[in-house]
Design a protein around this motif. Structure first.
Motif, mmCIF file in Angstrom:
data_model
loop_
_atom_site.group_PDB
_atom_site.id
_atom_site.type_symbol
_atom_site.label_atom_id
_atom_site.label_comp_id
_atom_site.label_asym_id
_atom_site.label_seq_id
_atom_site.Cartn_x
_atom_site.Cartn_y
_atom_site.Cartn_z
ATOM 1 N N ALA A 410 0.806 -1.220 0.000
ATOM 2 C CA ALA A 410 0.000 0.000 0.000
ATOM 3 C C ALA A 410 0.840 1.271 0.000
ATOM 4 N N GLY A 411 1.992 1.257 -0.650
ATOM 5 C CA GLY A 411 2.836 2.440 -0.661
ATOM 6 C C GLY A 411 2.446 3.451 -1.725
ATOM 7 N N GLU A 412 3.014 4.631 -1.609
ATOM 8 C CA GLU A 412 2.881 5.700 -2.605
ATOM 9 C C GLU A 412 4.269 6.307 -2.824
ATOM 10 N N GLU A 413 4.348 7.256 -3.739
ATOM 11 C CA GLU A 413 5.666 7.805 -4.063
ATOM 12 C C GLU A 413 6.304 8.556 -2.898
ATOM 13 N N ASN A 414 5.498 9.043 -1.947
ATOM 14 C CA ASN A 414 6.058 9.772 -0.814
ATOM 15 C C ASN A 414 6.096 8.935 0.462
ATOM 16 N N THR A 415 5.876 7.622 0.315
ATOM 17 C CA THR A 415 5.814 6.738 1.477
ATOM 18 C C THR A 415 7.161 6.613 2.166
ATOM 19 N N GLY A 416 7.194 6.816 3.454
ATOM 20 C CA GLY A 416 8.334 6.475 4.281
ATOM 21 C C GLY A 416 9.444 7.496 4.341
ATOM 22 N N VAL A 417 10.105 7.527 5.485
ATOM 23 C CA VAL A 417 11.299 8.343 5.680
ATOM 24 C C VAL A 417 12.457 7.666 4.948
ATOM 25 N N ARG A 418 13.337 8.469 4.383
ATOM 26 C CA ARG A 418 14.496 7.938 3.663
ATOM 27 C C ARG A 418 15.763 8.306 4.437
ATOM 28 N N ILE A 419 16.752 7.417 4.406
ATOM 29 C CA ILE A 419 17.986 7.647 5.143
ATOM 30 C C ILE A 419 19.079 8.142 4.210
ATOM 31 N N VAL A 420 19.868 9.091 4.685
ATOM 32 C CA VAL A 420 21.047 9.577 3.951
ATOM 33 C C VAL A 420 22.261 9.228 4.811
ATOM 34 N N LYS A 421 22.615 7.960 4.802
ATOM 35 C CA LYS A 421 23.730 7.493 5.639
ATOM 36 C C LYS A 421 25.068 7.985 5.097
#
Length: 556
Positions: A410-421
């Motif tokens: 059930a995701g969308e293009e803005n789903t979830g936090v993204r990490i910049v490790k």
């Protein structure tokens, strides 16, 4: 299959498609090929490029997507991929998963490459090249440690493996878990005898020194209960204490949380082994999968992003936190609000940056340009949310937010936090792009290993002190609002500390197995199976089909 064929397969994959039925007209023997010290070093470090590749890709997917911190949700028409990511999320993988065959094959390819060079250098007269026997022992020690590294990871993924000691062996069956464990232990003990220690202040250049072999041996003992059913936490603690006490080389925790990952991390005193990767993006492909197609606007540099991977959500579609449903997962909200890492990533110029996440409204800190969506939110401002749900379908498919499902489909293009490790420079500083080396072992791991050992030994106060030494650098002035204490430290808190410090570093599954949570605990869109055979991945179908002697793991 002879082990040499794993080398042939590897070069066929990297260079071009080719037949395995090669005709060999001649052979170059070590005495004719090695003319200078540079020739020796070129051969020595060839297997290390395979290690750089091995640390990411299929191995990262198997480690992280089967655990509680990352997911690659289906986003409309994107990323279903035959349901493979849902199978990892739900612990329903099969022996036919391509990532598992890539991991099995990649493990034995690493062994083959290490043995190939070890065989050549072992026959070489070092004195003819003005090199000493100590040089030779150190080089062979590095190869022993590197072969042990591949076997250690393979043991973690699959259990017992075929044990090769030369390239000419054929149809080698799997050894037992214990035999594989003993083989890794023997290689590392020999490496510790042969290897030199790191030079104080010298930058990391990819060589394995005594400290890295010690970390591997500590890891082996630390996870021994999961590998062979025998707790060896005392042994892991003893080696960890030695590493922290500089018995295997001089290391110290970096005072800056960014130090082990930044553009000049080869200078960090915390790094025990890293693989150089300047201007080489191969090992960072899994991070590139986390960025939206238009994140190039935010970063002011094009990363070739794929908008796939994101953190598993901390919040339900209605915005409330998952607090009653499960104790694991919710990775973004496990960071304290004052944690410097929790800030949105902002490149500040001249190699300086802050924060570790893409979250909230995506407005470029470089030029103030708004990032725009091009799927469910086409033409609208892009806002990354710590939630999973088809919010764009409210009022059509779903009448109210309470009806929105939250699962990997059930995701969308803005789903979830993204990490910049790994920090991303702007277009003004492209000379820094991909300049950060890939840290394999760093001292923070040793601190947390020792902390967990002490917790298991009934010493929670000592464990908390070690954890807080690692935590404090992530807070302004070292002011930690939630330090570990003897009262609040248990295995769940320990899991949180591993997850916070090593978020995205490809180890989460291993930690959950050791802590007893992998098959018994709930997390987002995951119901526990209570099936311990899932602590091992199956031997891939393609590997079984190519051999008459390999046997499948129990339960598959």
């Amino acid at each position: 299959m002879k082990l040499i064929k794993y080398i042939i397969v590897l070069f066929c994959v990297i260079v071009t498609s080719c037949s395995l039925d090669e005709v060999w007209y001649d052979r170059v023997v070590p005495q004719t090929f090695f003319k200078t010290e540079g020739d020796v070093l070129s051969a020595l470090y060839r297997p290390f490029t395979h290690a750089r590749w091995y640390l990411t890709g299929d191995r990262w997917i198997a480690q992280e997507f089967s655990a509680d911190q990352f997911a690659r949700s289906t986003k409309g028409r994107h990323w279903y991929d035959g349901g493979r990511y849902a199978r990892y999320q739900h612990h329903e993988w099969t022996p036919d998963e391509s990532q598992l065959f890539g991991t099995w094959r990649g493990t034995l390819q690493g062994v083959a490459l290490g043995l190939d060079v070890k065989q050549d250098l072992g026959r070489l007269d070092y004195a003819s090249l003005a090199l000493s026997e100590e040089d030779k022992a150190a080089h062979l020690g590095q190869l022993d440690a590197l072969i042990a590294f591949f076997y250690l990871r393979g043991l973690d993924f699959f259990g017992g493996l075929p044990i090769f000691t030369s390239l000419d062996q054929e149809d080698v069956p799997r050894s037992t878990d214990r035999e594989t464990f003993d083989h890794v232990e023997g290689l590392l003990q020999q490496a510790l005898t042969d290897l030199s220690t790191n030079e104080v202040g010298a930058p990391q250049e990819g060589a394995i020194t005594k400290g890295a072999a010690a970390v591997m041996l500590a890891r082996l003992y630390f996870n021994a209960e999961a590998y062979i059913g025998e707790p060896m936490y005392d042994e892991a603690a003893r080696i960890s204490e030695g590493i922290i006490g500089n018995e295997y080389g001089t290391y110290s925790l970096d005072p800056d949380w960014k130090g082990p990952h930044d553009f000049e991390n080869h200078l960090s005193p915390e790094i025990i082994w890293s693989i150089p990767s300047e201007f080489n993006r191969l090992e960072y492909t899994h991070y590139g999968h986390m960025y939206h197609y238009n994140s190039r606007v935010y970063f002011d540099v094009d990363l070739g992003s794929n908008n796939g991977t994101h953190l598993q959500p901390s919040r339900k579609p209605d915005g409330t936190l998952y607090t009653e449903e499960f104790k694991l997962g919710s990775p973004y909200e496990k960071f304290e609000d004052t944690d410097l890492r929790k800030k949105p990533f902002r490149y500040l110029g001249s190699g300086n940056y802050e924060g570790m996440f893409l979250v909230g409204p995506q407005v470029s800190p470089i030029n103030g340009e708004q990032v725009i969506g091009n799927e469910e939110y086409n033409g609208q401002p892009l806002v990354f949310v710590d939630q999973v749900g088809r919010f764009s379908e409210l009022g059509s498919t779903f009448e109210s937010i309470d009806e929105l499902p939250s699962n990997i489909g059930a995701g969308e293009e803005n789903t979830g936090v993204r990490i910049v490790k790994i920090p991303v420079p702007s277009s003004q500083d492209l000379n820094l792009r991909w300049a950060a080396d890939h840290p394999v072992f760093r001292l923070a791991e040793v601190y947390l290993m020792l902390a967990e050992c002490r917790l298991r030994m009934g010493e929670p106060s000592g464990a908390a002190e070690l954890i807080n030494e690692v935590r404090k650098r992530a807070f302004e002035g070292g002011t930690d609002p939630n330090p570990a204490t003897a009262e609040n430290l248990d295995f769940y808190r320990m899991a949180d500390e591993w997850g916070i410090e090593f978020l995205g570093e490809g180890r989460r599954r291993t930690d959950l197995i050791r802590l007893g949570f992998f098959t018994t605990e709930r997390w987002w869109d995951h119901t526990p199976s209570n099936s311990d055979h899932l602590n091992r991945f199956p031997v891939p179908t393609e590997a079984l089909s190519a051999s008459n002697v390999l046997e499948q793991n129990p339960g598959y």
